[in-house]
Design a protein around this motif. Structure first.
Motif, PDB file in Angstrom:
ATOM      1  N   ASN A 136       0.869  -1.169   0.000  1.00 14.22           N
ATOM      2  CA  ASN A 136       0.000   0.000   0.000  1.00 14.22           C
ATOM      3  C   ASN A 136       0.913   1.228   0.000  1.00 14.22           C
ATOM      4  OD1 ASN A 136       0.998   0.177   2.573  1.00 14.22           O
ATOM      5  ND2 ASN A 136      -0.927   0.839   3.466  1.00 14.22           N
ATOM      6  N   MET A 137       0.354   2.355  -0.412  1.00 10.09           N
ATOM      7  CA  MET A 137       1.157   3.571  -0.420  1.00 10.09           C
ATOM      8  C   MET A 137       0.717   4.437   0.752  1.00 10.09           C
ATOM      9  SD  MET A 137       2.916   2.712  -2.946  1.00 10.09           S
ATOM     10  CE  MET A 137       4.038   4.083  -3.017  1.00 10.09           C
ATOM     11  N   ASP A 138       1.581   4.605   1.732  1.00 10.30           N
ATOM     12  CA  ASP A 138       1.310   5.525   2.835  1.00 10.30           C
ATOM     13  C   ASP A 138       2.306   6.666   2.666  1.00 10.30           C
ATOM     14  OD1 ASP A 138       1.096   6.959   5.126  1.00 10.30           O
ATOM     15  OD2 ASP A 138       1.530   5.300   6.504  1.00 10.30           O
ATOM     16  N   PHE A 139       1.838   7.736   2.021  1.00  5.34           N
ATOM     17  CA  PHE A 139       2.776   8.813   1.699  1.00  5.34           C
ATOM     18  C   PHE A 139       3.223   9.591   2.937  1.00  5.34           C
ATOM     19  CE2 PHE A 139       0.996   7.870  -2.459  1.00  5.34           C
ATOM     20  CZ  PHE A 139       2.142   7.850  -3.229  1.00  5.34           C
ATOM     21  N   ASP A 140       2.542   9.370   4.081  1.00  3.65           N
ATOM     22  CA  ASP A 140       2.983  10.007   5.321  1.00  3.65           C
ATOM     23  C   ASP A 140       4.137   9.245   5.966  1.00  3.65           C
ATOM     24  OD1 ASP A 140       1.126  12.011   5.097  1.00  3.65           O
ATOM     25  OD2 ASP A 140      -0.439  10.838   6.117  1.00  3.65           O
ATOM     26  N   ASN A 141       4.289   7.999   5.579  1.00  5.14           N
ATOM     27  CA  ASN A 141       5.404   7.214   6.136  1.00  5.14           C
ATOM     28  C   ASN A 141       5.917   6.252   5.061  1.00  5.14           C
ATOM     29  OD1 ASN A 141       7.273   6.115   7.861  1.00  5.14           O
ATOM     30  ND2 ASN A 141       5.814   4.775   8.924  1.00  5.14           N
ATOM     31  N   LEU A 142       6.279   6.859   3.921  1.00 11.19           N
ATOM     32  CA  LEU A 142       6.671   6.065   2.747  1.00 11.19           C
ATOM     33  C   LEU A 142       7.866   5.161   3.054  1.00 11.19           C
ATOM     34  CD1 LEU A 142       5.723   5.862  -0.205  1.00 11.19           C
ATOM     35  CD2 LEU A 142       7.474   7.556  -0.783  1.00 11.19           C
ATOM     36  N   MET A 143       8.746   5.650   3.902  1.00 10.43           N
ATOM     37  CA  MET A 143      10.028   4.965   4.165  1.00 10.43           C
ATOM     38  C   MET A 143      10.015   4.148   5.438  1.00 10.43           C
ATOM     39  SD  MET A 143      11.931   5.939   1.738  1.00 10.43           S
ATOM     40  CE  MET A 143      11.955   7.241   0.539  1.00 10.43           C
ATOM     41  N   TYR A 144       8.853   3.952   6.046  1.00  9.55           N
ATOM     42  CA  TYR A 144       8.814   3.232   7.332  1.00  9.55           C
ATOM     43  C   TYR A 144       9.889   3.802   8.270  1.00  9.55           C
ATOM     44  CZ  TYR A 144       6.087  -0.203   4.680  1.00  9.55           C
ATOM     45  OH  TYR A 144       5.146  -0.829   3.890  1.00  9.55           O
ATOM     46  N   ALA A 145       9.806   5.112   8.490  1.00 15.11           N
ATOM     47  CA  ALA A 145      10.872   5.816   9.231  1.00 15.11           C
ATOM     48  C   ALA A 145      11.190   5.110  10.535  1.00 15.11           C
ATOM     49  CB  ALA A 145      10.427   7.248   9.509  1.00 15.11           C
ATOM     50  N   ALA A 146      12.454   4.914  10.771  1.00 14.47           N
ATOM     51  CA  ALA A 146      12.964   4.223  11.968  1.00 14.47           C
ATOM     52  C   ALA A 146      12.336   2.837  12.128  1.00 14.47           C
ATOM     53  CB  ALA A 146      12.719   5.065  13.219  1.00 14.47           C
ATOM     54  N   GLY A 147      11.874   2.267  11.029  1.00 15.30           N
ATOM     55  CA  GLY A 147      11.327   0.906  11.058  1.00 15.30           C
ATOM     56  C   GLY A 147       9.882   0.838  11.517  1.00 15.30           C
ATOM     57  N   LYS A 148       9.221   2.011  11.718  1.00 16.69           N
ATOM     58  CA  LYS A 148       7.835   2.008  12.207  1.00 16.69           C
ATOM     59  C   LYS A 148       6.912   1.306  11.186  1.00 16.69           C
ATOM     60  CE  LYS A 148       4.274   5.157  13.963  1.00 16.69           C
ATOM     61  NZ  LYS A 148       3.218   4.944  12.993  1.00 16.69           N
ATOM     62  N   ASP A 149       6.144   0.345  11.653  1.00 16.94           N
ATOM     63  CA  ASP A 149       5.188  -0.438  10.858  1.00 16.94           C
ATOM     64  C   ASP A 149       5.854  -1.321   9.802  1.00 16.94           C
ATOM     65  OD1 ASP A 149       3.092   0.718  12.237  1.00 16.94           O
ATOM     66  OD2 ASP A 149       2.843   2.339  10.769  1.00 16.94           O
ATOM     67  N   TYR A 150       7.169  -1.451   9.870  1.00 22.09           N
ATOM     68  CA  TYR A 150       7.868  -2.206   8.820  1.00 22.09           C
ATOM     69  C   TYR A 150       7.677  -3.707   8.991  1.00 22.09           C
ATOM     70  CZ  TYR A 150      11.656  -3.711   5.709  1.00 22.09           C
ATOM     71  OH  TYR A 150      12.386  -4.294   4.692  1.00 22.09           O
ATOM     72  N   THR A 151       7.285  -4.362   7.903  1.00 21.25           N
ATOM     73  CA  THR A 151       7.502  -5.811   7.817  1.00 21.25           C
ATOM     74  C   THR A 151       8.179  -6.036   6.468  1.00 21.25           C
ATOM     75  OG1 THR A 151       5.482  -6.459   6.646  1.00 21.25           O
ATOM     76  CG2 THR A 151       5.309  -6.277   9.052  1.00 21.25           C
ATOM     77  N   PRO A 152       9.047  -7.034   6.363  1.00 18.19           N
ATOM     78  CA  PRO A 152       9.769  -7.254   5.106  1.00 18.19           C
ATOM     79  C   PRO A 152       8.822  -7.457   3.927  1.00 18.19           C
ATOM     80  CG  PRO A 152      10.817  -8.483   6.872  1.00 18.19           C
ATOM     81  CD  PRO A 152       9.557  -7.912   7.452  1.00 18.19           C
ATOM     82  N   LEU A 153       7.697  -8.163   4.151  1.00 23.93           N
ATOM     83  CA  LEU A 153       6.770  -8.433   3.044  1.00 23.93           C
ATOM     84  C   LEU A 153       6.005  -7.172   2.635  1.00 23.93           C
ATOM     85  CD1 LEU A 153       5.451 -10.324   1.052  1.00 23.93           C
ATOM     86  CD2 LEU A 153       3.838 -11.039   2.828  1.00 23.93           C
ATOM     87  N   ARG A 154       5.534  -6.429   3.643  1.00 21.28           N
ATOM     88  CA  ARG A 154       4.780  -5.208   3.339  1.00 21.28           C
ATOM     89  C   ARG A 154       5.653  -4.210   2.554  1.00 21.28           C
ATOM     90  NH1 ARG A 154       2.631  -3.054   8.776  1.00 21.28           N
ATOM     91  NH2 ARG A 154       1.688  -5.066   9.086  1.00 21.28           N
ATOM     92  N   ALA A 155       6.884  -4.086   2.968  1.00 20.57           N
ATOM     93  CA  ALA A 155       7.775  -3.125   2.297  1.00 20.57           C
ATOM     94  C   ALA A 155       8.146  -3.605   0.891  1.00 20.57           C
ATOM     95  CB  ALA A 155       9.026  -2.903   3.136  1.00 20.57           C
ATOM     96  N   TYR A 156       8.309  -4.916   0.732  1.00 25.71           N
ATOM     97  CA  TYR A 156       8.561  -5.452  -0.622  1.00 25.71           C
ATOM     98  C   TYR A 156       7.349  -5.169  -1.500  1.00 25.71           C
ATOM     99  CZ  TYR A 156       9.602  -8.774  -4.406  1.00 25.71           C
ATOM    100  OH  TYR A 156       9.841  -9.350  -5.644  1.00 25.71           O
ATOM    101  N   GLY A 157       6.142  -5.450  -0.939  1.00 29.52           N
ATOM    102  CA  GLY A 157       4.910  -5.193  -1.684  1.00 29.52           C
ATOM    103  C   GLY A 157       4.801  -3.735  -2.095  1.00 29.52           C
ATOM    104  N   ARG A 158       5.142  -2.833  -1.181  1.00 24.63           N
ATOM    105  CA  ARG A 158       5.093  -1.396  -1.527  1.00 24.63           C
ATOM    106  C   ARG A 158       6.045  -1.092  -2.679  1.00 24.63           C
ATOM    107  NH1 ARG A 158       5.348   2.981   3.190  1.00 24.63           N
ATOM    108  NH2 ARG A 158       3.287   2.059   3.474  1.00 24.63           N
TER     109      ARG A 158
END
Ligand SMILES: NC(=O)c1ccc[n+]([C@@H]2O[C@H](COP(=O)([O-])OP(=O)(O)OC[C@H]3O[C@@H](n4cnc5c(N)ncnc54)[C@H](OP(=O)(O)O)[C@@H]3O)[C@@H](O)[C@H]2O)c1
Length: 307
Positions: A159-181
């Protein structure tokens, strides 16, 4: 009788064509380079690891003895390297017929590129966004050029979350979600690029492809740990070879009937294996606001502005 399957035998004569493939030393990129070279294209393998690239080049030259293939350094996780690659390319060559934005990393732990971008978005999308812009004059100088972006069925996990495009400091990061993005970004970029080519009357087409489930090095880092040790060998048994996985890429790059916005993937069950067919991506990839927003943020982040 109508021909059923599109194969490497359908790749036309590519004499006089110049093709750049990123991530060309391994997997899909390497297999695509082999076919391009066998059909007479001049191929530039854009690779981040000179030793791996030299090994791949030697293997390719042995598989295709009259290949016209060169290796150039490119690390997509470094804007300086992308700029250096483009500078070297533009100083050497006047035109580019096909740019295959293939290199990728998948489901890696949270980390940042040299420029502070989340690693998967930075490598898989932002590096290619900048590269495409820096090679645009060369693409425009070819009579009919193409940009092919390699996405994945995993774009549906993004999904595109333009408020936290980069998962800043790893917030909400999962490897699969970030790959999907990052893979959703490949498609948003493709469709916006095509829109802008059309708006500027540029004779270049933007297309996308995905290789289904192909047995490459992409998931090697997932092999550690109990799940990887049990799951990976089973998953690999269900995958197709990288040569089959390269067919959607090849089709997007050279099929004379393919046009801008086309997206190719395998035709088998769940698009995991099989010969390439024209397929469709999910509704999120067709969100026009997100296409434009991603373009604008990519320009701001990379400093590469075009079209
Ligand atoms: N295999 C599949 O089932 C599958 C499914 C869906 C989508 N895809 C997509 O297909 C594409 C190709 O992947 P593959 O399966 O062929 O995997 P692969 O064998 O691991 O190849 C990936 C290539 O990308 C290169 N690369 C990684 N990071 C880079 C960077 N920072 N700069 C330059 N090159 C970099 C790798 O270089 P090194 O060798 O130096 O690491 C390698 O050459 C990827 O975009 C991937 O997302 C693959």
């Amino acid at each position: 009788m109508a021909k059923q399957n599109w194969t490497a035998a359908d790749v036309p004569d590519l004499s006089g064509k110049r093709i750049v493939v990123t991530g060309a030393n391994s997997g899909i990129g390497y297999e695509a380079c082999k076919v391009f070279a066998a059909q007479g294209a001049e191929v530039i393998m854009a690779c981040r690891n000179p030793q791996k690239a030299a090994t791949a080049l030697a293997a390719l030259n042995s598989a295709v003895p009259d290949a016209n293939v060169t290796v150039m350094d490119l690390d997509l996780a470094s804007q300086a390297s992308v700029q250096a690659f483009a500078d070297a390319f533009n100083a050497t060559y006047e035109s580019l017929d096909v740019l295959v934005n293939n290199a990728g990393i998948m489901m890696v732990p949270y980390g940042q590129t040299e420029d502070g971008y989340e690693r998967q978005l930075g490598t898989n999308h932002l590096g290619h966004f900048a590269l495409t812009g820096l090679l645009l004059d060369a693409l425009k100088a070819a009579p009919e050029s193409r940009v092919v972006n390699i996405s994945s069925g995993a774009h549906q996990m993004g999904n595109m979350d333009f408020d936290n495009l980069m998962y800043a400091a790893g917030k909400d990061y999962t490897p699969l979600r970030a790959y999907g993005r990052s893979k959703l970004a490949n498609l948003l970029f493709t469709y916006e690029l095509q829109k802008r080519f059309e708006a500027h009357n540029i004779n270049c087409q933007a297309l996308a492809a995905h290789p289904g489930g192909s047995n490459t090095n992409l998931g090697n880092h997932l092999a550690d740990g109990i799940i990887g040790k049990i799951m990976m060998p089973i998953m690999r048994l269900m995958m197709q070879g990288a040569d089959m996985g390269a067919l959607p890429t090849l089709r997007a790059a050279v099929d004379p009937d393919a046009v801008g916005r086309d997206y190719f993937g395998p035709s088998g069950i769940m698009e995991m294996t099989g010969y390439p067919k024209k397929t469709s991506s999910n509704s999120a990839s067709h969100n026009a606001d997100h296409q434009r927003q991603l373009w604008e943020v990519s320009e701001q982040l990379t400093g590469v502005k075009y079209l």
